[in-house]
Design a protein around this motif. Structure first.
Motif, PDB file in Angstrom:
ATOM      1  N   LEU A  70       0.832  -1.208   0.000  1.00 55.07           N
ATOM      2  CA  LEU A  70       0.000   0.000   0.000  1.00 55.07           C
ATOM      3  C   LEU A  70       0.864   1.255   0.000  1.00 55.07           C
ATOM      4  CD1 LEU A  70      -2.796   1.361   0.236  1.00 55.07           C
ATOM      5  CD2 LEU A  70      -2.572   1.141   2.737  1.00 55.07           C
ATOM      6  N   ALA A  71       1.997   1.213   0.721  1.00 59.11           N
ATOM      7  CA  ALA A  71       2.862   2.391   0.835  1.00 59.11           C
ATOM      8  C   ALA A  71       3.434   2.820  -0.509  1.00 59.11           C
ATOM      9  CB  ALA A  71       3.987   2.123   1.826  1.00 59.11           C
ATOM     10  N   LEU A 136       7.676  -0.119   5.450  1.00 54.83           N
ATOM     11  CA  LEU A 136       6.692   0.956   5.310  1.00 54.83           C
ATOM     12  C   LEU A 136       7.284   2.258   4.796  1.00 54.83           C
ATOM     13  CD1 LEU A 136       4.495   0.566   8.528  1.00 54.83           C
ATOM     14  CD2 LEU A 136       4.191  -0.456   6.274  1.00 54.83           C
ATOM     15  N   ARG A 137       8.572   2.467   5.022  1.00 52.72           N
ATOM     16  CA  ARG A 137       9.154   3.774   4.730  1.00 52.72           C
ATOM     17  C   ARG A 137       9.536   3.889   3.259  1.00 52.72           C
ATOM     18  NH1 ARG A 137      12.488   4.336  10.441  1.00 52.72           N
ATOM     19  NH2 ARG A 137      10.799   5.333  11.606  1.00 52.72           N
ATOM     20  N   GLU A 138       8.519   4.126   2.447  1.00 50.19           N
ATOM     21  CA  GLU A 138       8.713   4.352   1.012  1.00 50.19           C
ATOM     22  C   GLU A 138       8.879   5.838   0.725  1.00 50.19           C
ATOM     23  OE1 GLU A 138       8.810   2.475  -1.955  1.00 50.19           O
ATOM     24  OE2 GLU A 138       9.374   0.866  -0.576  1.00 50.19           O
ATOM     25  N   ALA A 410      14.151   6.247   2.820  1.00 51.65           N
ATOM     26  CA  ALA A 410      13.250   5.602   1.865  1.00 51.65           C
ATOM     27  C   ALA A 410      13.882   4.342   1.274  1.00 51.65           C
ATOM     28  CB  ALA A 410      12.888   6.580   0.740  1.00 51.65           C
ATOM     29  N   ARG A 411      13.053   3.336   1.122  1.00 49.94           N
ATOM     30  CA  ARG A 411      13.450   2.072   0.497  1.00 49.94           C
ATOM     31  C   ARG A 411      14.651   1.448   1.190  1.00 49.94           C
ATOM     32  NH1 ARG A 411      11.973   3.920  -5.743  1.00 49.94           N
ATOM     33  NH2 ARG A 411       9.787   4.305  -5.219  1.00 49.94           N
ATOM     34  N   ALA A 412      14.540   1.415   2.528  1.00 52.55           N
ATOM     35  CA  ALA A 412      15.536   0.756   3.379  1.00 52.55           C
ATOM     36  C   ALA A 412      16.923   1.374   3.237  1.00 52.55           C
ATOM     37  CB  ALA A 412      15.597  -0.740   3.096  1.00 52.55           C
ATOM     38  N   ALA A 413      16.981   2.672   2.975  1.00 58.77           N
ATOM     39  CA  ALA A 413      18.280   3.345   2.844  1.00 58.77           C
ATOM     40  C   ALA A 413      19.063   3.256   4.143  1.00 58.77           C
ATOM     41  CB  ALA A 413      18.063   4.812   2.461  1.00 58.77           C
ATOM     42  N   GLU A 414      20.322   2.864   4.030  1.00 61.44           N
ATOM     43  CA  GLU A 414      21.257   2.864   5.159  1.00 61.44           C
ATOM     44  C   GLU A 414      20.774   2.054   6.357  1.00 61.44           C
ATOM     45  OE1 GLU A 414      22.331   6.845   6.241  1.00 61.44           O
ATOM     46  OE2 GLU A 414      23.438   7.176   4.408  1.00 61.44           O
TER      47      GLU A 414
END
Length: 738
Positions: A70-71, A136-138, A410-414
């Motif tokens: 959904l994100a 969730l962190r898109e 965003a998108r699992a950065a770092e």
């Protein structure tokens, strides 16, 4: 119908949801907004991993995976409450509770050998650590103190401990052979699939990670911590703390860094109790007792061992021989080394700085301390703050400025350490990253037990991060500082990308700087003391640290921050603050039926969610709900209706009533929608007339123990009864209609 997804999480925030969600649902319905829930609690995530072992009634959908999809859509409108980022002991405790509730779950296998155990371990590893946020962190993070909160903090400053120029509190960190100094980094030219390998001294190649997909322009890093150097460092700091007569404490992130930091924690336990592990290490290992789980797990397990009494005596002797240790709870004998998830750096360091640079000692008194942060990547941030307080005294919340944050996530950065690219070196040799053509992109020589880890940062999130930083600087007129260290391999690549992408935006008249973290800290502190604001633009780990450090100093808590995540595909994720004190709140509720969790973060997130809905769906009533909720929250703060600490005083449930009352009053007064005003005028009149009765109903239940049916997975009906004790308030909400 417009939709908001409200997440069911853990501990105090989850219990508070039982009280606040009925208010949200009733008010939202008047704007045609449906409020749905999704269970992303630790227990819920565990259950979702084992549908094949459960009954039809017990199975639940994988809500986290659903929300992750959904994100990525423009329709996303998700309110995310704090969740448990589970350490191994927490995961084991949750599994045990679920087993006791009748769920046929396997035990967590510490050292899996069979295929069945390996599969169970792989499923559990999907749940451990910071498993929720990367999904969730898109989008990147925009986190700041709302104006109403900052104004309230200035008018009602929280307590700050006095700092002495003679304070002996300091940070100890490694100067070499750690993650920061061993880091290597590349920017990949094209889409590819990388592989992580260990090459033994005899040339044997073992694949550690078969597939690491990457995109063009992506930054890929690898680094390791030399464990022999780590053990020398820890031994030296233990001796230093004793020589300086200060408390010894270790500050790690065993939740987000779910693989690396528990291992480091285990080395700290072994270094503090060298004689214990020299004499009984093999016996403990044979019994499956790992120092990585902490001293508490060890002590709770040794009674069944043949030398159990002698082991317990060795622990007590180690405590007597070593420096005084910082305590989590001196009344219960819980030390800094008891549980890896008890002392989390982003919460523990600001709390220590706020309290005169002190932690609690075994004698129940405050003392100076040596804060041991092995990796040096960001340790200098905390040392800089300590030095500033030693030189200039404590900060003054009534005058100090603010440090909002724009965070790259965003998108699992770092996401260092919170994924499946962290390993203990199985043997001496080389760990390398190779591309699909077999070319080695980076490699490190390692010894057995060295901790190697990698991370990825995609190009599109970096570009979006730069855009968000400029947007916030333009909106506020406040300087924005990128906290990047040109001496670090990863940061050097990010600096190049920041310099490439900044010209895409209008920066005329803006102050935008790039500084290493320690220099950025000093610059921000200088401005803070003048009452000036500075935007910190940081990577993901520093985002986590800074969004606790500065709010705790400014506001007394990080739970009062507005946390907006503008999702890259147009949706919105609204986070509600940190949950660091949530466990103690649950313990008090069960013991005394008083929940002191402050839902202020939920109020801010809800207003931002309605505002986003108004813009994305053209919902005029959602805009009215957002604006009136903002004003109601201001009244809530001015009237000081936040939860108090003691039984017999207002708690979380009373806070929700007063927020509902002030919100209804604001809605009744607004002139944009007469029908809406009329409906809420009736509700406001009811709540005003029955305020005394409702308050009495909420207070009279306090003082006695309550049963909620579980810690990690409470019984919903029991939790509902405990958290909604006012029949009068419940009936008023049920009667609301437009």
């Amino acid at each position: 119908m417009s939709k908001i997804i409200y997440t069911i999480t853990d501990e105090a925030p989850m219990l508070a949801t039982h009280s606040f969600l009925p208010v949200i649902a009733a008010y939202a319905s008047t704007a045609g907004v449906d409020v749905e829930t999704r269970d992303i609690s630790l227990a819920g995530r565990i259950i979702a991993q084992f549908p094949d072992r459960l009954t039809d009634e017990q199975r639940i959908d994988d809500a986290l995976a659903e929300l992750g999809d959904l994100a990525k859509t423009p329709e996303a409108n998700i309110i995310k409450l704090p969740n448990i980022s589970a350490s191994t002991p927490q995961l084991k405790a949750a599994v045990k509770e679920l087993q006791e509730q009748g769920y046929d779950l396997p035990d967590y296998p510490e050292s899996p050998t069979t295929e069945e155990e390996k599969e169970a371990r792989a499923r559990y590893d999907k749940v451990k650590g910071s498993a929720v946020n990367p999904v969730l962190r898109e989008g990147n993070s925009d986190r700041r103190a709302p104006a109403s909160v900052k104004q309230y903090a200035r008018r009602n400053p929280h307590s700050m401990g006095t700092w002495s120029p003679e304070s002996r509190t300091n940070v100890a960190t490694m100067g070499a052979d750690d993650f920061r100094h061993n880091e290597k980094s590349v920017v990949v030219d094209a889409e590819d699939t990388l592989r992580i390998e260990h090459v033994g001294a005899d040339g044997t190649v073992t694949v550690l990670k078969e597939s690491v997909p990457v995109l063009a322009g992506e930054v890929v890093d690898g680094t390791f911590m030399n464990v022999a150097a780590l053990r020398r460092f820890l031994t030296e700091q233990i001796a230093r703390a004793k020589a300086d007569d200060v408390l010894f404490s270790v500050h790690l992130k065993a939740t987000m860094m779910k693989v690396s930091d528990p291992i480091i924690f285990g080395h700290a336990v072994q270094a503090f109790f060298p004689t214990l592990f020299e004499q009984y290490g093999e016996q403990l290992a044979a019994a499956g007792i790992s120092p990585n789980d902490g001293l508490g797990a060890l002590l709770s397990s040794v009674s069944d061992l043949p030398d159990g009494a002698a082991i317990e005596a060795a622990v007590q002797q180690g405590l007597a021989d070593g420096p005084r240790m910082a305590m989590v709870d001196d009344t219960k004998g819980i030390t800094n080394l008891h549980v890896p998830s008890d002392v989390i750096i982003d919460a523990s360091m600001p709390a220590m700085i706020r309290t005169s640079g002190h932690m609690w000692g075994p004698d129940g008194e405050e003392h100076d301390c040596l804060a041991v942060i092995p990796d040096s990547s960001y340790a200098g941030v905390y040392q800089t703050v300590i030095d500033d307080c030693r030189a200039h005294g404590a900060f003054d919340p009534s005058t100090m400025g603010s440090v909002p944050n724009v965070g790259l996530m965003a998108r699992a950065a770092e996401e260092y350490g919170s994924h499946d690219k962290t390993f203990e070196a199985p043997a001496a040799g080389t760990i390398r990253v190779v591309d699909s053509a077999g070319t080695t992109l980076m490699e490190h020589e390692v010894e057995p037990g060295d901790i190697w880890r990698a991370c990825q940062t995609k190009d599109e999130p970096i570009r979006d991060w730069v855009k968000l930083a400029v947007t916030r600087a333009r909106a506020t007129g406040v300087p924005a500082v990128f906290w990047l260290d040109a001496e670090r391999a990863h940061d050097a690549h990010l600096i190049a990308k920041v310099e490439e992408y900044l010209p895409e935006h209008d920066t005329d008249g803006l102050t935008i700087e790039i500084m290493d973290p320690a220099a950025a800290t000093a610059y921000s502190l200088e401005r803070i003391r003048r009452g000036e604001d500075t935007i910190s633009v940081t990577g993901n780990v520093l985002r986590d640290y800074n969004t606790d450090l500065f709010p705790i100093l400014e506001l007394g808590t990080s739970a009062k921050m507005l946390s907006v995540v503008p999702l890259m595909n147009g949706g919105g994720l609204f986070e509600t603050g940190a949950g660091g004190s949530a466990p103690k709140h649950v313990q008090q509720l069960v013991k005394e039926n008083h929940l002191r969790w402050d839902s202020l973060g939920e109020f801010f997130a809800l207003a931002a969610s309605f505002e986003h809905l108004a813009e994305s769906a053209g919902n005029a009533r959602a805009r009215i709900l957002a604006d009136t909720l903002d004003r109601a929250t201001g009244t809530f703060l001015e009237e000081n209706k936040s939860p108090r600490r003691k039984v017999g005083e207002i708690d979380n449930r009373g806070s929700h009533f007063y927020l509902g009352l002030y919100w209804a009053q604001e809605l009744a007064r607004q002139s944009e929608d007469a029908e809406l005003a009329a409906a809420f005028a009736e509700l406001a009149q009811t709540l005003e007339g029955k305020e005394e009765q409702i308050s009495a109903e909420l207070l009279e239940v306090q003082g006695s123990p309550v049963d909620i049916g579980g810690y990690y997975r409470p019984d919903p009906e029991k939790a509902e009864q405990v958290m909604r004790p006012s029949a009068t308030f419940n009936e008023a909400l049920a009667a609301l209609s437009v």
